[in-house]
Enzyme design. Structure first.
Site, PDB file in Angstrom:
ATOM      1  CB  VAL A   2     -41.482 -89.128 -41.444  1.00 42.97           C
ATOM      2  CG1 VAL A   2     -42.303 -88.488 -40.331  1.00 42.97           C
ATOM      3  CG2 VAL A   2     -42.366 -89.362 -42.678  1.00 42.97           C
ATOM      4  NE  ARG A  39     -32.620 -99.886 -44.000  1.00 40.97           N
ATOM      5  CZ  ARG A  39     -33.757 -99.939 -44.688  1.00 40.97           C
ATOM      6  NH1 ARG A  39     -34.449-101.043 -44.725  1.00 40.97           N
ATOM      7  NH2 ARG A  39     -34.197 -98.894 -45.345  1.00 40.97           N
ATOM      8  CE  LYS A  49     -50.249 -96.367 -45.636  1.00 39.97           C
ATOM      9  NZ  LYS A  49     -48.995 -95.714 -45.837  1.00 39.97           N
ATOM     10  CD  GLU A  68     -53.683 -86.223 -35.918  1.00 40.67           C
ATOM     11  OE1 GLU A  68     -54.284 -85.997 -34.871  1.00 40.67           O
ATOM     12  OE2 GLU A  68     -54.271 -86.550 -36.976  1.00 40.67           O
ATOM     13  CB  VAL A  93     -55.128 -91.304 -41.040  1.00 37.71           C
ATOM     14  CG1 VAL A  93     -56.235 -91.136 -42.062  1.00 37.71           C
ATOM     15  CG2 VAL A  93     -55.159 -92.697 -40.440  1.00 37.71           C
ATOM     16  N   GLY A 101     -51.469 -87.605 -43.328  1.00 42.38           N
ATOM     17  CA  GLY A 101     -50.253 -86.827 -43.060  1.00 42.38           C
ATOM     18  C   GLY A 101     -50.432 -85.674 -42.097  1.00 42.38           C
ATOM     19  N   GLY A 161     -42.043 -88.859 -59.130  1.00 45.44           N
ATOM     20  CA  GLY A 161     -41.862 -89.314 -57.748  1.00 45.44           C
ATOM     21  C   GLY A 161     -43.144 -89.286 -56.923  1.00 45.44           C
ATOM     22  CG  ASP A 180     -52.126 -95.615 -48.928  1.00 43.87           C
ATOM     23  OD1 ASP A 180     -51.246 -95.821 -48.084  1.00 43.87           O
ATOM     24  OD2 ASP A 180     -52.642 -94.493 -49.103  1.00 43.87           O
ATOM     25  CE  LYS A 186     -52.629 -93.174 -46.056  1.00 39.91           C
ATOM     26  NZ  LYS A 186     -52.324 -92.477 -47.305  1.00 39.91           N
TER      27      LYS A 186
HETATM   28  N1  LIG Z   1     -43.088 -90.109 -46.215  1.00 39.27           N
HETATM   29  C1  LIG Z   1     -44.290 -89.630 -45.949  1.00 39.27           C
HETATM   30  O1  LIG Z   1     -44.714 -88.629 -46.508  1.00 39.27           O
HETATM   31  C2  LIG Z   1     -45.170 -90.318 -44.937  1.00 39.27           C
HETATM   32  C3  LIG Z   1     -46.452 -89.808 -44.673  1.00 39.27           C
HETATM   33  C4  LIG Z   1     -47.252 -90.405 -43.704  1.00 39.27           C
HETATM   34  C5  LIG Z   1     -46.771 -91.520 -43.023  1.00 39.27           C
HETATM   35  N2  LIG Z   1     -45.535 -92.018 -43.322  1.00 39.27           N
HETATM   36  C6  LIG Z   1     -45.070 -93.198 -42.588  1.00 39.27           C
HETATM   37  O2  LIG Z   1     -43.916 -92.838 -41.844  1.00 39.27           O
HETATM   38  C7  LIG Z   1     -43.063 -93.965 -41.725  1.00 39.27           C
HETATM   39  C8  LIG Z   1     -41.670 -93.597 -42.243  1.00 39.27           C
HETATM   40  O3  LIG Z   1     -41.760 -93.219 -43.596  1.00 39.27           O
HETATM   41  P1  LIG Z   1     -40.546 -92.516 -44.381  1.00 39.27           P
HETATM   42  O4  LIG Z   1     -41.125 -92.024 -45.661  1.00 39.27           O
HETATM   43  O5  LIG Z   1     -39.853 -91.552 -43.497  1.00 39.27           O
HETATM   44  O6  LIG Z   1     -39.615 -93.775 -44.684  1.00 39.27           O
HETATM   45  P2  LIG Z   1     -38.089 -93.780 -45.166  1.00 39.27           P
HETATM   46  O7  LIG Z   1     -37.702 -92.469 -45.750  1.00 39.27           O
HETATM   47  O8  LIG Z   1     -37.908 -95.002 -45.970  1.00 39.27           O
HETATM   48  O9  LIG Z   1     -37.273 -93.954 -43.802  1.00 39.27           O
HETATM   49  C9  LIG Z   1     -37.252 -95.129 -43.058  1.00 39.27           C
HETATM   50  C10 LIG Z   1     -36.190 -95.014 -41.985  1.00 39.27           C
HETATM   51  O10 LIG Z   1     -36.242 -96.178 -41.174  1.00 39.27           O
HETATM   52  C11 LIG Z   1     -34.946 -96.723 -41.067  1.00 39.27           C
HETATM   53  N3  LIG Z   1     -35.075 -98.179 -40.987  1.00 39.27           N
HETATM   54  C12 LIG Z   1     -35.682 -99.019 -41.847  1.00 39.27           C
HETATM   55  N4  LIG Z   1     -35.556-100.291 -41.437  1.00 39.27           N
HETATM   56  C13 LIG Z   1     -34.826-100.248 -40.288  1.00 39.27           C
HETATM   57  C14 LIG Z   1     -34.342-101.235 -39.412  1.00 39.27           C
HETATM   58  N5  LIG Z   1     -34.552-102.544 -39.642  1.00 39.27           N
HETATM   59  N6  LIG Z   1     -33.635-100.856 -38.328  1.00 39.27           N
HETATM   60  C15 LIG Z   1     -33.405 -99.529 -38.092  1.00 39.27           C
HETATM   61  N7  LIG Z   1     -33.832 -98.541 -38.908  1.00 39.27           N
HETATM   62  C16 LIG Z   1     -34.536 -98.902 -39.994  1.00 39.27           C
HETATM   63  C17 LIG Z   1     -34.207 -96.314 -42.327  1.00 39.27           C
HETATM   64  O11 LIG Z   1     -32.806 -96.333 -42.086  1.00 39.27           O
HETATM   65  P3  LIG Z   1     -31.721 -95.892 -43.219  1.00 39.27           P
HETATM   66  O12 LIG Z   1     -32.004 -94.455 -43.510  1.00 39.27           O
HETATM   67  O13 LIG Z   1     -30.419 -96.088 -42.578  1.00 39.27           O
HETATM   68  O14 LIG Z   1     -31.979 -96.800 -44.391  1.00 39.27           O
HETATM   69  C18 LIG Z   1     -34.764 -94.905 -42.544  1.00 39.27           C
HETATM   70  O15 LIG Z   1     -34.031 -93.972 -41.817  1.00 39.27           O
HETATM   71  C19 LIG Z   1     -43.749 -95.097 -42.504  1.00 39.27           C
HETATM   72  O16 LIG Z   1     -44.512 -95.877 -41.609  1.00 39.27           O
HETATM   73  C20 LIG Z   1     -44.663 -94.362 -43.457  1.00 39.27           C
HETATM   74  O17 LIG Z   1     -45.797 -95.119 -43.848  1.00 39.27           O
HETATM   75  C21 LIG Z   1     -44.719 -91.447 -44.251  1.00 39.27           C
END
Ligand SMILES: NC(=O)c1ccc[n+]([C@@H]2O[C@H](COP(=O)([O-])OP(=O)(O)OC[C@H]3O[C@@H](n4cnc5c(N)ncnc54)[C@H](OP(=O)(O)O)[C@@H]3O)[C@@H](O)[C@H]2O)c1
Length: 441
Positions: A15, A46, A107, A131, A134, A136, A189, A203, A207
């Site tokens: 995201v 990270r 969430k 926004e 919940v 997306g 996936g 999950d 939401k």
């Molecule tokens: N993916 C979706 O479709 C989607 C949809 C709706 C909501 N969300 C929500 O959006 C949020 C992010 O999801 P995502 O899918 O983008 O996750 P993701 O791809 O796993 O990305 C997480 C990011 O956070 C960074 N991170 C994790 N722990 C950290 C720490 N301790 N210090 C600094 N940075 C840290 C990671 O760094 P690195 O890259 O360096 O490891 C990575 O860049 C979550 O709350 C998820 O529930 C996601």
């Protein structure tokens, strides 16, 4: 000239990287629409050196997201790291405490700490926007918080987990078993290696708790949600649903009843002609019943980098324009406590699939037990062992249990459970009965 809005972004994953891309792609349009430029000035993740596939321009890298959240050079903090604890929680609290608006898609964190964070945001007169948390890309939070402010809402229900809808869609269309579809979803996936959080309904419950708060003015509390997952659904149930004019979806439902707000997540039979029944695959949908508009259904992508980024950028647009509402639609102090509505009191129609022992009188015994609980039947179908409908009350010719499918008119969960306990006591069925609630539109 109005100063640009300076953004600190923690999280550059699926995201976060898409948010960077979308702000860049829409730079001019956003500036025109919001009356000021939006600029990402600092980021955190990270791994500093990890390639992100996006141009971070001159944004500073700050290793500690909590330090980033409180930097004097940022106006708004976007949390896209995930996780219900630290560093996400600490960073959001720190940003709000420092008087900065916060945007998050998290969430899990909101379900657990949303009300405390909303209080903090209100105290500091800053925004806490979510926004993306919940459904997306579907703008359901804004719809509830702003668009429907003049309505009295009676029910909100939706398909809030793409993985479950994908599995149920394939089971229905390809007549596959749950376990096979789940394996395929993992291979493609669409499902996590540990799929329990999705397929067991948790999950969706998180939401739903957020939506119920916005819709009915109650505190967010996932523990107040009754939860059942989809693993017990069989191709036979989906087949029977089809014959009876229904589809089976995992729904999150929050409904205003005489005894309070009922919040529940379970596999649900929905009429095939309802808007929600048309929603297939990983797509999400939410239907809201409200007095002035009757009903609306919003359908769209529930996940994915760009779709979720669209929701994050919408929240950012509000901050840039200076639009701020109470996070849960009314001041946190005015939200009522959530109470878990006892499911025994739930009222509605039921689908029941039993395996009746092949003995004269089995069906009559079942009918008697239902009648004792004042349960009226809309339909009863007895199947051949091969699965085809048999009709009537005649036992099938060969020995062995015979599937019997019952659809009730509106009754209570308590009555259904009591009737089924009595039927099991009579030893006229084998195995555990399948019970699926019906949600009418
Ligand atoms: N993916 C979706 O479709 C989607 C949809 C709706 C909501 N969300 C929500 O959006 C949020 C992010 O999801 P995502 O899918 O983008 O996750 P993701 O791809 O796993 O990305 C997480 C990011 O956070 C960074 N991170 C994790 N722990 C950290 C720490 N301790 N210090 C600094 N940075 C840290 C990671 O760094 P690195 O890259 O360096 O490891 C990575 O860049 C979550 O709350 C998820 O529930 C996601």
């Amino acid at each position: 000239m109005v100063a640009s809005l300076k953004v600190g972004l923690a999280g550059l994953g699926t995201v976060g990287a898409s948010v960077v891309r979308l702000i860049e792609r829409q730079r001019e349009a956003l500036a025109a629409r919001c009356g000021r430029a939006i600029e990402i000035v600092a980021v955190s993740a990270r791994a500093k050196e990890k390639p992100r596939g996006v141009d971070l321009g001159s944004a500073r890298f700050v290793a500690d997201p909590v330090a980033l959240a409180t930097q004097s050079g940022i106006d708004v903090f976007i949390e896209l790291m995930g996780g219900e604890g630290d560093p996400a929680k600490g960073a959001i609290s720190a940003a709000l405490g420092a008087g900065k608006s916060v945007i998050t898609a998290n969430k899990a964190l909101l379900a657990r700490h949303g009300i405390a964070l909303a209080r903090l945001a209100e105290e500091r007169h800053v925004a806490l926007n979510f926004e993306a948390a919940v459904a997306g890309g579907i703008p359901i939070v804004k719809t509830l918080r702003e668009g429907l402010v003049g309505n009295k809402l009676s029910r909100i229900y939706g398909i809030l987990n793409g993985t479950c809808n994908y599995i149920l869609t394939r089971m229905e269309q390809e007549k596959l078993a749950f376990a096979d579809c789940l394996k395929d979803a993992q291979r493609l996936g669409y499902a996590e290696a540990d799929p329990g959080f999705d397929v067991d309904g948790h999950d969706t419950a998180q939401k739903l708790a957020i939506l119920a708060s916005l819709a009915f003015g109650i505190e967010v509390d996932p523990n107040a949600v009754y939860v059942e997952g989809i693993s017990s659904i069989t191709p036979e149930d989906l087949d029977a649903a089809d014959e009876l004019g229904y589809r089976i979806k995992l729904l999150g439902v929050a409904v205003a009843t005489e005894t309070g707000i009922e919040q529940r997540v379970h596999p649900t039979m929905v009429p095939k002609d309802s808007a929600i029944a048309q929603v297939m695959g990983v797509t999400n949908a939410v239907t809201v019943d409200a007095d002035a508009i009757h009903a609306i259904t919003l359908v769209g992508p529930g996940a994915g980098g760009m779709a979720t980024a669209s929701a994050v950028v919408s929240d950012l647009g509000d901050v840039a324009r200076g639009v701020r509402t109470a996070p849960f639609g009314r001041p946190a102090a005015r939200l009522e406590k959530s109470e878990k509505a006892p499911m025994q009191r739930h009222e509605g129609g039921y689908y029941i699939r039993l395996l009746a022992v092949d003995r004269p009188g089995s069906a009559a015994t079942i009918a008697t037990r239902l009648a004792e609980q004042q349960i009226s039947l809309e339909s009863i179908v007895q199947r051949h062992r091969g699965g085809r409908p048999h009709g009537g009350d005649n036992p099938a010719s060969a020995s062995g249990p015979v599937p019997v499918i019952l659809v009730t008119y509106a009754t209570t969960e308590d009555a259904v459970r009591k009737a089924l306990a009595a039927v099991q006591g009579d030893k006229v069925t084998s195995g555990t009965p399948q019970v699926i609630r019906i949600e009418k539109n």
